[in-house]
Design a protein around this motif. Sequence first.
Motif, mmCIF file in Angstrom:
data_model
loop_
_atom_site.group_PDB
_atom_site.id
_atom_site.type_symbol
_atom_site.label_atom_id
_atom_site.label_comp_id
_atom_site.label_asym_id
_atom_site.label_seq_id
_atom_site.Cartn_x
_atom_site.Cartn_y
_atom_site.Cartn_z
ATOM 1 N N PRO A 26 87.283 -0.183 57.345
ATOM 2 C CA PRO A 26 86.777 0.698 56.286
ATOM 3 C C PRO A 26 86.723 2.166 56.689
ATOM 4 O O PRO A 26 86.806 3.056 55.830
ATOM 5 N N ASP A 27 86.573 2.435 57.982
ATOM 6 C CA ASP A 27 86.477 3.816 58.444
ATOM 7 C C ASP A 27 87.836 4.487 58.613
ATOM 8 O O ASP A 27 87.901 5.694 58.878
ATOM 9 N N ASP A 28 88.919 3.737 58.500
ATOM 10 C CA ASP A 28 90.252 4.336 58.648
ATOM 11 C C ASP A 28 90.519 5.305 57.503
ATOM 12 O O ASP A 28 90.444 4.933 56.326
ATOM 13 N N ALA A 29 90.829 6.546 57.859
ATOM 14 C CA ALA A 29 91.134 7.545 56.832
ATOM 15 C C ALA A 29 92.496 7.288 56.202
ATOM 16 O O ALA A 29 92.755 7.700 55.073
ATOM 17 N N GLY A 30 93.361 6.594 56.919
ATOM 18 C CA GLY A 30 94.693 6.305 56.411
ATOM 19 C C GLY A 30 95.453 5.446 57.395
ATOM 20 O O GLY A 30 94.891 4.924 58.377
ATOM 21 N N PHE A 31 96.743 5.313 57.164
ATOM 22 C CA PHE A 31 97.561 4.455 58.014
ATOM 23 C C PHE A 31 97.587 4.959 59.454
ATOM 24 O O PHE A 31 97.621 4.159 60.393
ATOM 25 N N HIS A 32 97.567 6.263 59.621
ATOM 26 C CA HIS A 32 97.651 6.838 60.969
ATOM 27 C C HIS A 32 96.513 6.350 61.859
ATOM 28 O O HIS A 32 96.726 6.065 63.049
ATOM 29 N N ASP A 33 95.314 6.211 61.304
ATOM 30 C CA ASP A 33 94.173 5.754 62.102
ATOM 31 C C ASP A 33 94.385 4.320 62.579
ATOM 32 O O ASP A 33 94.107 3.988 63.742
ATOM 33 N N MET A 34 94.847 3.457 61.691
ATOM 34 C CA MET A 34 95.092 2.071 62.087
ATOM 35 C C MET A 34 96.204 2.002 63.136
ATOM 36 O O MET A 34 96.125 1.229 64.094
ATOM 37 N N PHE A 35 97.239 2.825 62.956
ATOM 38 C CA PHE A 35 98.339 2.829 63.920
ATOM 39 C C PHE A 35 97.845 3.284 65.299
ATOM 40 O O PHE A 35 98.238 2.709 66.320
ATOM 41 N N LEU A 36 97.001 4.308 65.332
ATOM 42 C CA LEU A 36 96.497 4.800 66.620
ATOM 43 C C LEU A 36 95.706 3.722 67.347
ATOM 44 O O LEU A 36 95.792 3.589 68.572
ATOM 45 N N ARG A 37 94.938 2.935 66.618
ATOM 46 C CA ARG A 37 94.165 1.867 67.259
ATOM 47 C C ARG A 37 95.083 0.765 67.797
ATOM 48 O O ARG A 37 94.882 0.252 68.898
ATOM 49 N N ALA A 38 96.104 0.404 67.018
ATOM 50 C CA ALA A 38 97.060 -0.600 67.497
ATOM 51 C C ALA A 38 97.823 -0.074 68.710
ATOM 52 O O ALA A 38 98.038 -0.800 69.696
ATOM 53 N N ASP A 39 98.235 1.189 68.666
ATOM 54 C CA ASP A 39 98.965 1.790 69.778
ATOM 55 C C ASP A 39 98.072 1.892 71.012
ATOM 56 O O ASP A 39 98.541 1.702 72.137
ATOM 57 N N GLY A 40 96.789 2.182 70.800
ATOM 58 C CA GLY A 40 95.857 2.213 71.925
ATOM 59 C C GLY A 40 95.724 0.847 72.587
ATOM 60 O O GLY A 40 95.667 0.746 73.822
#
Length: 262
Positions: free
Chosen positions: A232-246
């Motif tokens: 819910p806190d993801d501002a957009g796709f980029h946030d989810m991608f950064l977490r997966a990449d992390g």
Amino acid sequence: MHIPLISFVLVVAGEGRLFADLGYVAVLVLATVVGTSLTCIGIFAILAPVRSATLALEAYSESRQLPELPTRYLDLAGRLMTRVQATILALDGRIATLEGLSSTDPLTGLFNRRWLSEEGEATIEKARAGRTLLSLLVIDVDRFKQLNDRHGHTTGDKVLILVADAIRGGIRSSDYGVRLGGDEFCVLMEGADKATAAEAGQRIREAVRQSAKLLLGVEPVSLSLGVATLHPDDAGFHDMFLRADGNLYRAKAAGRNRLIAG
């Protein structure tokens, strides 16, 4: 159509016989009205194919709606609609081909980064609107540069194709495999929770491990993978991608050849 009527009225009026010849005037008026009506109907019928072709072009231009024009007539109107129909269908086919080329990685056949940048946010919005799950699996080939240096770029390309095949074989028909570039891949998984995405990742990792030596004759090829689900806190796709990449880099730091989901 109106010239004979006007001429006759002017003549009989000039001779002072307008009322005496009123019957003739009435008949001529009636004939003019009927003739005008038939002419209008004829013009409408003649313009109907032009109108149909125009509406078809407008519909395709606005919403890419393919036309269903009658093409069985052999007159000029029929030939016009046949050519419009054929032109739009041919144009749509070429547009579809160009769209496919612009969004597909030529080596692996998976979607490319451009496709992901265009569809990632739309997929996020769709998941939030429908209150459905969404997960992202990020994949990286371990020590790919060393493999390229040792066996050459041709073998390296074969490894990338093998990874793409493993992705296609390990995901659901509703999932989207993407080559981000180089040896980096990801899978966008609608309606998938973290466990489902992790299971798919492990299937892909195991398929690559088993087939690299058998099919390519090179040392075991391993993958590092990271998983993230929409928050819910993801501002957009980029946030989810950064977490997966992390999580992917955490897997690499932990020794590679593993999957971390978070």
